[in-house]
Design a protein around this motif. Structure first.
Motif, PDB file in Angstrom:
ATOM      1  N   UNK A  85       0.818  -1.213   0.000  1.00 24.76           N
ATOM      2  CA  UNK A  85       0.000   0.000   0.000  1.00 24.76           C
ATOM      3  C   UNK A  85       0.855   1.268   0.000  1.00 24.76           C
ATOM      4  N   UNK A  86       1.966   1.239   0.702  1.00 28.47           N
ATOM      5  CA  UNK A  86       2.826   2.421   0.821  1.00 28.47           C
ATOM      6  C   UNK A  86       3.429   2.859  -0.514  1.00 28.47           C
ATOM      7  N   UNK A  87       3.378   2.005  -1.523  1.00 36.03           N
ATOM      8  CA  UNK A  87       3.939   2.338  -2.832  1.00 36.03           C
ATOM      9  C   UNK A  87       2.934   3.031  -3.751  1.00 36.03           C
ATOM     10  N   UNK A  88       1.725   3.266  -3.264  1.00 36.87           N
ATOM     11  CA  UNK A  88       0.675   3.846  -4.098  1.00 36.87           C
ATOM     12  C   UNK A  88       0.109   5.095  -3.441  1.00 36.87           C
ATOM     13  N   UNK A  89      -0.082   6.129  -4.234  1.00 41.28           N
ATOM     14  CA  UNK A  89      -0.532   7.411  -3.706  1.00 41.28           C
ATOM     15  C   UNK A  89      -1.993   7.402  -3.272  1.00 41.28           C
TER      16      UNK A  89
ATOM     17  N   UNK B  65      -3.910   1.375  -5.615  1.00 40.09           N
ATOM     18  CA  UNK B  65      -3.463   0.181  -4.898  1.00 40.09           C
ATOM     19  C   UNK B  65      -4.366  -1.016  -5.197  1.00 40.09           C
ATOM     20  N   UNK B  66      -5.675  -0.841  -5.107  1.00 38.75           N
ATOM     21  CA  UNK B  66      -6.563  -1.985  -5.368  1.00 38.75           C
ATOM     22  C   UNK B  66      -6.474  -2.421  -6.827  1.00 38.75           C
TER      23      UNK B  66
END
Length: 192
Positions: A109-113, A118-119
């Motif tokens: 999740x931390x890699x997506x703004x 993310x989903x």
């Protein structure tokens, strides 16, 4: 004493154990709920419950539903039980994604703004098109696949995404997940 305990209804046994935890019996309700198919334990404010008693309450309740009337205690108890089950949930869901060959390069999740990206990455990780079955709204995610009448086909199509979502939830990357038709998620998404 053991024979007497075995012949008592489970509600009474649980109530006695809760009293042994230090709770006031007059402020504890232990009742079978048909609609829940479970015993519901209600611990009212005047039961004198405290976080120091959570371990004892949890052991007394076993797998039954525990509701503490005081909201701050309910939140703390929920956090306590999540912490108890978290390592097991992570291990079980990790084993499932590993078995399906999905652990390597698992999206974090931390890699997506934002949540939608993310989903989408989770869907793509499972070989699905981004946006095909998961819907993000605010900080809630819902599973909304096209309707499928054959349970075997449904399982084959969505086994991977459900395993991935369960793992992401267990490791803390998804906080609010539900199926379309789940009133709690619908209410959460509607209040944004």
């Amino acid at each position: 004493m053991i024979d007497a305990t075995l012949s008592m209804p489970p509600e009474q046994v649980i109530a006695q154990k809760l009293v042994a935890c230090g709770l006031d019996r007059g402020a504890v309700s232990v009742v079978w709920q048909d609609e829940l198919q479970s015993i519901e334990i209600l611990i009212r404010r005047d039961a004198r419950a405290s976080p120091d008693q959570f371990s004892c309450i949890h052991k007394a309740a076993v797998t039954e539903i525990v509701t503490l009337e005081e909201q701050s205690l309910q939140s703390a108890y929920s956090d306590y039980t999540v912490e108890l089950y978290c390592p097991r949930m992570i291990a079980e869901t990790k084993a499932a994604v590993t078995k399906l060959g999905l652990l390597n390069d698992f999206p974090k999740r931390s890699h997506y703004t934002d949540l939608s990206k993310y989903v989408g990455a989770l869907e793509q990780h499972c070989g699905l098109m981004a946006g095909s079955v998961l819907r993000g709204s605010g900080d809630a995610v819902s599973f909304d696949p096209p309707r499928e009448t054959d349970p075997m086909v449904f399982t084959r199509k969505y086994e991977k995404i459900l395993a991935v979502v369960m793992y992401a939830t267990a490791v803390g990357d998804l906080e609010k997940f539900g199926f379309i038709g789940n009133a709690a998620v619908a209410d959460t998404a509607g209040n944004r």
